[in-house]
Design an enzyme around this catalytic site. Structure first.
Site, mmCIF file in Angstrom:
data_model
loop_
_atom_site.group_PDB
_atom_site.id
_atom_site.type_symbol
_atom_site.label_atom_id
_atom_site.label_comp_id
_atom_site.label_asym_id
_atom_site.label_seq_id
_atom_site.Cartn_x
_atom_site.Cartn_y
_atom_site.Cartn_z
ATOM 1 N N GLN A 108 4.857 -4.248 2.576
ATOM 2 C CA GLN A 108 4.686 -5.663 2.910
ATOM 3 C C GLN A 108 4.819 -6.467 1.623
ATOM 4 O OE1 GLN A 108 0.263 -4.948 3.810
ATOM 5 N NE2 GLN A 108 0.332 -7.130 3.419
ATOM 6 N N GLU A 114 0.822 -1.221 0.000
ATOM 7 C CA GLU A 114 0.000 0.000 0.000
ATOM 8 C C GLU A 114 0.853 1.266 0.000
ATOM 9 O OE1 GLU A 114 -2.312 -1.137 3.403
ATOM 10 O OE2 GLU A 114 -4.111 -1.405 2.179
#
Lengths: 753, 753
Positions: free
Chosen positions: B590, B484
């Site tokens: 991530q 993100e």
């Protein structure tokens, strides 16, 4: 398209009260004087659908925007244009019946905005039981006493006997439609029945933005003499009632004068005294004398700016409407103000200053207003340089990032994809300095204050680019270009191109700047070398096969289809498609690559312009009001006069014909220069690069003639394009220009075809 | 990193009241029972910095999100986890002095969460003028009677004489810290002093979301016998006071039983009766008998799920804390609930369901809980299929788009770059169906309800891709991948890869699905051909030179630098850098490409995994709590055991050691499976593709041994990895597995090294 008003060269008038489109009527009949403005709301009130709107230049509120996941660099608040306390109201009852055109019986409705001086007139005959009364209203906001609004209402009884009660109000109980939680932005401080005034303050905010205090004062007059009605006050409300008894054939005219002062100019404690003084000035002279003074100012303005079109009455009305509304919004008197996208005609968008000013207004104002008006617009940005530095710092970046939306220099919009991505605005602000300098020949701004702006912006670009090891070129990732139908793209050609242009121009001007400014700016050799490296090694997306500049890195991978393939019932797409679909579509909101070709017009070949125009214009949906004019100018330059004329039609009467179905929210003020630009830079081909005024006049097929005036370096020029083009100097020294690539020497008194 | 609690295998205990980090203590000492939960707030109140939080599963409020420029396809509201009326309070005064650990004098503070059964204990000695009193508290939320909270407080006077007044409250005057305008979400309906109950309702909303009605009821007991205190009520408040006089050496124990029923289960009119019935159940048995019943349920859970680590007490505590908190959040009893990112421990993030469940929880729950628990998670998505179709329709797209954040299937988050761009979640929801089927061998879900989910998702992908004429390939533009820290990118490799996987899996399962479901789904040949074409012609960004899959189209153009170049004082970057800087940086929040290599583990060669791991892991800042575990698993697979062990440490004690400096807001519930996955899929190399359980056990350097249990197709397996690895079946039929690529036959009673 929706046309509510009749075609007329100087009037925007209608004989219909259009209840279904009352908001649209209100927008179009808004009046302003650069200090304040009011929508075409009815004095007596109106219970039907309506957008009440009174706006004071520079008075706003920072409204919290909590979007759940606030991230570092997001602006803390959304700056809102707030609906100001109203001075307009004059409630009316006839024999106890409230006059309300939403419900009352009436005939002979007439509403007219006189474009020449921003005078709004209205009349109707009220039909009651056993009574008919004609009401006639006039209103204008004075260009002489900016704080003054002058309103008259005249009642003439046509039939029966009427007891008419006028209830003149100051009303602070106003709200915004555009608020998060229906909150009120105004806190009443005081109502003074004796002084017929009321003071209010904007509510507190946690962002350190000053609260605004305003004082409104009213005075009623009959036959130019002050009268006192029956006064009552409530919190945030002052009412003054005057009752008259009239028989058939009798009439009565009431004048309501209002003064509005704000803490922007007058400290709250002094407001009562200052307003009293101003009111004395107003009541010292009749309504008609004030109107004459006011009109004299407009006469001067029109003498320098009027555009005449023969053969297309709708276009004639359109251009005058646009010029009048622009001048009612801004004429440079207050350097702390700017030109908001809705001016004083609506509350939408928030903020008061967009890049629209530099990109679309400056090129017109340079030519139709005295140079100091445009210079005030430039000065505004210099005065907000600390805010621009603040904005860059918020992103962890060096230099100055001018805000996308602001009242005070601090970014106050609330979408990350706009606020820190639509950074091309920074280039437009620099380009306006170039335009001012190139047009006026006045280097005093660019050498001094302007240089501070240029260097601040250059330092931003130098930090905002990154060097791609893989390609060994500088790139600009994460931007939104002028085409806001794409967000967060990489290497927007326009942005990269304008950033490099800005660095070049800054280096060039730095060599010529005022010594003490240059010294204070202390641009190091290392910095200059870095700027040079960026200039030399910037990456520009291009496609050799198509021979075009590519809008952004991945544009050509899209599902490329012309806008003509969009079903008509899905236009405009921003009212029919999800944002997801729009972002992924190939459809362009407004000129993007072509905006660069417009600005840096002399940097590109005609073939380059043509290939790019032919590629991009068919993909363009023109859903920004700023779009058609730029395309019209390029189309005209490329000899596509039919296309240019089509596009012109969309800009000239954008609001009068409600092309974008949203004029009910307010006028598209900053787009109003578009029709002027399309005529002057488009049809007449005016250019002013390299200290040289040039023309390449063409005449749209359906027009007989167009005429406009230009203020250029101390001259007033007249351009008259009919079957032949004639250019003359009306005032000022001789001038050498270029027409159709041929030199032409102009002197006063001579006309050249 | 901040470690407030002592290391212990089954306790999370401290002898310090840490006033500066009280919120962090509260988060870590939260208890729940899948129906409701409460942060470690103090019964007697606490005037220092604190986050009061009581949460009821499935009780929420749709809060307006007005972001200024709402566009088509934006969700209308932000779904908020709301702080529920509290049953916890027992105000205490001693000789008229209010006990408040923020201001009172005290010694011998002790706070302990017993992980075995979610029992919170606390004690301290209050030091007053001429008096000292020891207070001991216990609380748990029953696993037997889900609506019941049981609390005891015991006062022992150590010195002097004490008049102690206990003020047991039901408190509906609660607010959310995460609200836009400090609004209250609860409207009191009724307080019934006789019944010792209070009813409240969530305030109305304009979105058609049902209002929730809750009833709270309390009963005090002394020595297991109900007692009646002095009752008073105010709107939204019920107080019951009990006073005792104690001399030194004397003690008094008060029990407060609370029942909470909600309109999710009981109609408002029936709530009083149902609560009375439940209270009768509670008061029919002693606190200790209830605790024993409650603990018996936990015994059964731990028998199937405990993980033993020898040689690393901190890691031992970490994994048990995580398992306990997960089970306190969800054990599959209510199919309408799911696992929110903060569970019942905080109000942040909003919504209750993220892709976290399918991506990170399902693979663990499959192995540590009975299959019906995981199946309940899958069923939840099937039950919300209408919402998913709604979400796609909002974007003008076909098929089903599962929400990024939801309570009821309708997207309820408020960032466009997440809600309609982070569409990879759709693939994870399908992948969970694959995982369930592959692990359990139970095809009944995928052939019926699951197939409806798969086809809905496939139809979405088929509409969401576009065909790029230029490259003659299918592409997916405008997405946000698992990373993100990039938004609105084109051709995220993970998304494109998982979309194609989903289409393939759907086609495969469609051929085997239950006849009537297949018929009802009516997938046409044309559709199947289109899906096949997408599978055959999807574009995947790759780089041949680097031999990697490229995260998204423009990733390699970034200023690529390892995360190790970020100064330590700028980590985590999301608390130090502007969003602009983060978006443009090469740093990865991530696993993104690596998430694909984790999910589709058997589709890629070890060399491919290694090249991508070596390229992407150094760019990864692991600022999502979901990040380290996936990387630990891949690192272990690639033999990088030191890296795997380092990454394990960040997931095992993420909250206990406050790695991300944000545990004060609540625990990272959905990340808590990460430590289990890192041990089982990482260190032990467990895989279950192709109906075959496989292991490749390795032992971290600093550990002596780890042991865990697996529930697999009717067996209970024990895996014991010390210097040697031993795998055995504790219960169930024989099983053929693969260990270190060699077949192994397991039978009950045999242990294989």
């Amino acid at each position: 398209m929706k046309r509510l008003f009749e075609i007329d060269p100087w009037l925007v008038a209608t004989h219909q009260l259009d209840k279904a489109d009352r908001r649209l009527q209100e927008s179009i009949t808004a009046v302003g004087n650069g200090y304040m403005g009011v929508r075409g709301n009815f004095e007596e009130g109106y219970s039907g659908d309506s957008l009440q709107g009174t706006y004071l230049g520079g008075v706003w509120f920072p409204d919290k925007t909590r979007v759940g996941w606030w991230k570092i660099g997001y602006p803390e608040y959304f700056g809102k244009v707030i609906n100001a306390p109203s001075f307009l109201d004059i409630g009316i009852t006839v024999n106890g019946q409230r006059i309300d055109l939403a419900t009352s019986q009436y005939r002979d409705f007439y509403l007219a905005l006189d474009l020449h001086q921003g005078l709004l007139k209205r009349q109707f005959v009220y039909i009651g039981d056993d009574v008919e009364v004609r009401f006639e209203f006039s209103r204008f906001l004075s260009q002489v006493i900016k704080e003054a609004a002058l309103i008259t209402v005249k009642a003439t009884v046509l039939r029966g006997h009427a007891t008419i009660v006028f209830d003149a109000r100051l009303n602070g109980r106003v709200t915004n439609e555009d608020s998060n939680y229906d909150e009120r932005f105004w806190v009443p401080l005081d109502e003074d029945a004796a002084a017929k005034s009321m003071q209010l303050q904007t509510k507190p905010n946690p962002y350190g933005v000053p609260q605004f205090t305003v004082l409104l004062k009213q005075q009623l007059r009959v036959k130019d003499q002050p009268v006192d009605g029956q006064l009552t006050t409530k919190s945030g409300r002052l009412n003054e009632q005057v009752a008259v008894q009239l028989d058939a054939g009798q009439n009565f005219q009431l004048e309501k004068d209002a003064i509005v002062v704000t803490s922007r100019d007058v400290a709250p404690d002094d407001q009562a005294a200052v307003a009293a003084q101003l009111m004395k000035q107003v009541t010292g002279q009749s309504f008609s004398a004030h109107l004459a003074d006011h009109t004299a100012i407009w006469d001067q303005r029109w003498a320098k700016s009027d555009v005449v079109i023969e053969g297309d009455p709708a276009a004639q009305q359109g251009i005058r409407f646009n010029i009048a509304q622009l001048f009612m919004t801004y004429y440079g008197e207050d350097k702390r103000l700017n030109i908001g996208p809705k001016g004083f005609t609506g509350e939408k968008y928030g903020g008061a200053t967009y890049w629209d000013t530099e990109a679309f207004i400056v090129p017109m104002y340079l030519a139709v207003t005295p140079p100091e008006v445009t210079r005030a617009l430039l000065q505004y940005r210099h005065d907000q340089l600390p805010g621009a530095y603040h904005n860059a710092r918020q992103q962890g970046l060096a230099g100055a990032l001018y805000p996308m939306v602001t009242f005070n220099g601090i970014e106050c919009h609330n979408e990350w994809e706009i606020t820190f991505e639509e950074i091309h605005r920074n280039a437009a602000i620099a380009f306006a300095i170039y335009q001012y300098t190139a047009y006026t020949g006045d280097e005093s701004y660019v050498n001094h204050d302007g240089l501070e702006v240029l260097v601040g912006i250059a330092r931003f670009w130098a930090d905002r680019v990154h060097f791609s090891q893989r390609t060994q070129q500088y790139m600009i990732h994460g931007v939104t270009g002028p085409n806001e139908y794409e967000n967060n793209v990489n290497n927007n050609w326009y942005t990269n191109t304008m950033a490099v242009w800005e660095l070049q121009y800054t280096l060039e001007r730095l060599a010529k700047g005022d010594t003490e400014i240059v010294a204070a700016l202390a641009v190091t050799d290392e910095e200059k070398q870095h700027w040079q490296a960026i200039i030399a090694h910037m990456y520009y997306p291009t496609d050799d096969q198509l021979g075009i500049f590519v809008q952004q890195d991945n544009f050509l991978d899209k599902d490329l289809r012309p806008a003509s393939t969009i079903p008509v019932d899905q236009r405009p797409i921003n009212q029919h498609w999800s944002w997801d679909r729009i972002l992924r579509s190939p459809f362009i909101k407004q000129a993007d690559v072509l905006q660069g070709l417009y600005f840096l017009n002399d940097h590109f070949t005609k073939a380059e312009k043509e290939r790019n125009f032919d590629f991009y214009e068919p993909l363009t949906v023109h859903e920004s009001s700023l779009s058609p004019s730029i395309h019209a100018i390029l189309a005209a330059e490329l000899g596509k006069m039919d296309k240019a004329t089509d596009l012109y039609a969309r800009t000239a009467r954008l609001d009068l014909d409600d092309y974008n179905h949203d004029t009910q929210d307010g006028l598209h003020i900053t787009s109003m220069s578009g029709s002027w630009l399309a005529i002057v830079q488009g049809f007449a081909g005016m250019r002013y690069d390299h200290d040289q005024l040039r023309f390449h006049p063409q005449l749209p097929k359906n027009w007989q003639r167009y005429q406009f005036k230009l203020n250029y370096r101390g001259r007033l020029l007249a351009v008259d394009v009919g079957k032949q083009a004639k250019i003359s100097i009306l005032a000022g020294p001789a001038l050498d220009i270029v027409v159709d690539d041929k030199p032409l020497h102009l002197e006063v008194g001579e006309t050249h075809a």
